[in-house]
Design a protein around this motif. Structure first.
Motif, mmCIF file in Angstrom:
data_model
loop_
_atom_site.group_PDB
_atom_site.id
_atom_site.type_symbol
_atom_site.label_atom_id
_atom_site.label_comp_id
_atom_site.label_asym_id
_atom_site.label_seq_id
_atom_site.Cartn_x
_atom_site.Cartn_y
_atom_site.Cartn_z
ATOM 1 N N ALA A 8 7.097 -12.685 9.206
ATOM 2 C CA ALA A 8 8.060 -11.691 9.660
ATOM 3 C C ALA A 8 7.489 -10.269 9.696
ATOM 4 C CB ALA A 8 9.294 -11.722 8.766
ATOM 5 N N LEU A 9 6.388 -10.013 9.016
ATOM 6 C CA LEU A 9 5.803 -8.673 8.982
ATOM 7 C C LEU A 9 5.218 -8.326 10.344
ATOM 8 C CD1 LEU A 9 5.207 -6.256 7.105
ATOM 9 C CD2 LEU A 9 2.996 -7.299 6.657
ATOM 10 N N LYS A 10 5.597 -7.165 10.884
ATOM 11 C CA LYS A 10 5.158 -6.774 12.216
ATOM 12 C C LYS A 10 4.287 -5.519 12.232
ATOM 13 C CE LYS A 10 7.237 -10.138 14.112
ATOM 14 N NZ LYS A 10 6.428 -11.293 14.416
ATOM 15 N N GLU A 11 4.403 -4.680 11.208
ATOM 16 C CA GLU A 11 3.649 -3.419 11.209
ATOM 17 C C GLU A 11 3.578 -2.875 9.783
ATOM 18 O OE1 GLU A 11 4.304 0.049 14.154
ATOM 19 O OE2 GLU A 11 5.425 0.596 12.343
ATOM 20 N N LEU A 12 2.474 -2.208 9.484
ATOM 21 C CA LEU A 12 2.284 -1.567 8.188
ATOM 22 C C LEU A 12 1.898 -0.115 8.444
ATOM 23 C CD1 LEU A 12 2.340 -2.623 5.245
ATOM 24 C CD2 LEU A 12 -0.124 -2.771 5.382
ATOM 25 N N ARG A 13 2.620 0.835 7.833
ATOM 26 C CA ARG A 13 2.320 2.263 7.969
ATOM 27 C C ARG A 13 2.064 2.856 6.594
ATOM 28 N NH1 ARG A 13 7.142 2.110 10.605
ATOM 29 N NH2 ARG A 13 8.070 3.543 9.126
ATOM 30 N N ILE A 14 1.006 3.607 6.493
ATOM 31 C CA ILE A 14 0.664 4.271 5.234
ATOM 32 C C ILE A 14 0.660 5.769 5.481
ATOM 33 C CG2 ILE A 14 -1.098 4.560 3.464
ATOM 34 C CD1 ILE A 14 -2.042 1.681 4.164
ATOM 35 N N HIS A 15 1.475 6.493 4.726
ATOM 36 C CA HIS A 15 1.553 7.952 4.824
ATOM 37 C C HIS A 15 0.860 8.556 3.611
ATOM 38 C CE1 HIS A 15 5.462 7.843 7.430
ATOM 39 N NE2 HIS A 15 4.537 7.033 7.864
ATOM 40 N N LEU A 16 0.033 9.568 3.838
ATOM 41 C CA LEU A 16 -0.658 10.220 2.738
ATOM 42 C C LEU A 16 -1.023 11.646 3.098
ATOM 43 C CD1 LEU A 16 -4.406 9.556 2.612
ATOM 44 C CD2 LEU A 16 -3.049 8.336 4.291
ATOM 45 N N CYS A 17 -1.352 12.421 2.071
ATOM 46 C CA CYS A 17 -1.843 13.789 2.242
ATOM 47 C C CYS A 17 -3.363 13.749 2.137
ATOM 48 C CB CYS A 17 -1.255 14.706 1.174
ATOM 49 S SG CYS A 17 -1.860 16.403 1.277
ATOM 50 N N GLN A 18 -4.034 14.572 2.936
ATOM 51 C CA GLN A 18 -5.489 14.596 2.935
ATOM 52 C C GLN A 18 -6.070 15.243 1.681
ATOM 53 O OE1 GLN A 18 -3.426 16.077 5.141
ATOM 54 N NE2 GLN A 18 -4.271 16.086 7.199
ATOM 55 N N THR A 19 -5.287 16.054 0.985
ATOM 56 C CA THR A 19 -5.850 16.857 -0.101
ATOM 57 C C THR A 19 -5.188 16.706 -1.465
ATOM 58 O OG1 THR A 19 -4.471 18.733 0.555
ATOM 59 C CG2 THR A 19 -6.695 18.628 1.487
ATOM 60 N N ASN A 20 -3.896 16.396 -1.539
ATOM 61 C CA ASN A 20 -3.255 16.437 -2.856
ATOM 62 C C ASN A 20 -3.688 15.283 -3.757
ATOM 63 O OD1 ASN A 20 -1.524 14.197 -2.493
ATOM 64 N ND2 ASN A 20 0.190 15.459 -1.857
ATOM 65 N N GLN A 21 -3.616 15.520 -5.045
ATOM 66 C CA GLN A 21 -4.068 14.549 -6.045
ATOM 67 C C GLN A 21 -3.194 13.301 -6.064
ATOM 68 O OE1 GLN A 21 -6.907 14.792 -7.582
ATOM 69 N NE2 GLN A 21 -6.602 12.839 -8.615
ATOM 70 N N GLN A 22 -1.934 13.426 -5.689
ATOM 71 C CA GLN A 22 -1.023 12.280 -5.689
ATOM 72 C C GLN A 22 -1.460 11.203 -4.698
ATOM 73 O OE1 GLN A 22 2.431 14.535 -4.717
ATOM 74 N NE2 GLN A 22 3.093 14.690 -6.853
ATOM 75 N N SER A 23 -2.217 11.586 -3.673
ATOM 76 C CA SER A 23 -2.683 10.644 -2.655
ATOM 77 C C SER A 23 -4.114 10.160 -2.887
ATOM 78 C CB SER A 23 -2.604 11.291 -1.269
ATOM 79 O OG SER A 23 -1.272 11.535 -0.897
ATOM 80 N N ALA A 24 -4.741 10.532 -3.986
ATOM 81 C CA ALA A 24 -6.144 10.188 -4.229
ATOM 82 C C ALA A 24 -6.372 8.674 -4.226
ATOM 83 C CB ALA A 24 -6.623 10.790 -5.543
ATOM 84 N N GLY A 25 -5.488 7.914 -4.836
ATOM 85 C CA GLY A 25 -5.624 6.463 -4.869
ATOM 86 C C GLY A 25 -5.477 5.834 -3.488
ATOM 87 N N VAL A 26 -4.640 6.430 -2.657
ATOM 88 C CA VAL A 26 -4.453 5.925 -1.296
ATOM 89 C C VAL A 26 -5.714 6.191 -0.471
ATOM 90 C CG1 VAL A 26 -3.026 5.997 0.774
ATOM 91 C CG2 VAL A 26 -1.966 6.304 -1.467
ATOM 92 N N ARG A 27 -6.284 7.371 -0.606
ATOM 93 C CA ARG A 27 -7.537 7.677 0.099
ATOM 94 C C ARG A 27 -8.647 6.728 -0.348
ATOM 95 N NH1 ARG A 27 -5.678 12.985 -1.043
ATOM 96 N NH2 ARG A 27 -7.161 13.157 -2.764
#
Length: 89
Positions: A8-27
């Motif tokens: 059933a999964l059709k799309e995956l979107r990941i939102h992140l900031c290029q610089t903030n520390q909260q997004s470091a794991g996503v980067r």
């Protein structure tokens, strides 16, 4: 790390900031795992959206337009992968 997107999964979107520390794991997740995910799912849309100041989040779109999301704030790259695996189920 085989993760197959199917069903059933059709799309995956990941939102992140290029610089903030909260997004470091996503980067870090993108650097470590994105290529492998695309190799396993070459035609599946995995969208990466960067925006200054945004809170990191993943969105999964399923059949009939339903969506689920999960926060990725301050997660490690392995925790991000685990969160995505839960959304795939």
């Amino acid at each position: 790390m085989a993760v197959r997107f199917a069903g059933a999964l059709k799309e995956l979107r990941i939102h992140l900031c290029q610089t903030n520390q909260q997004s470091a794991g996503v980067r870090d997740f993108i650097q470590k795992y994105y290529v492998g995910l695309k190799k396993e799912n070459p035609k599946f849309p995995i969208l990466i959206r960067e925006c200054s100041g945004v809170q990191p989040r993943v969105w999964a779109r399923y059949d009939r337009g339903s969506e689920k999301s999960a926060s990725l704030t301050n997660l490690s790259s392995n925790d991000v992968l685990s969160t995505i695996k839960q959304l795939v189920k």
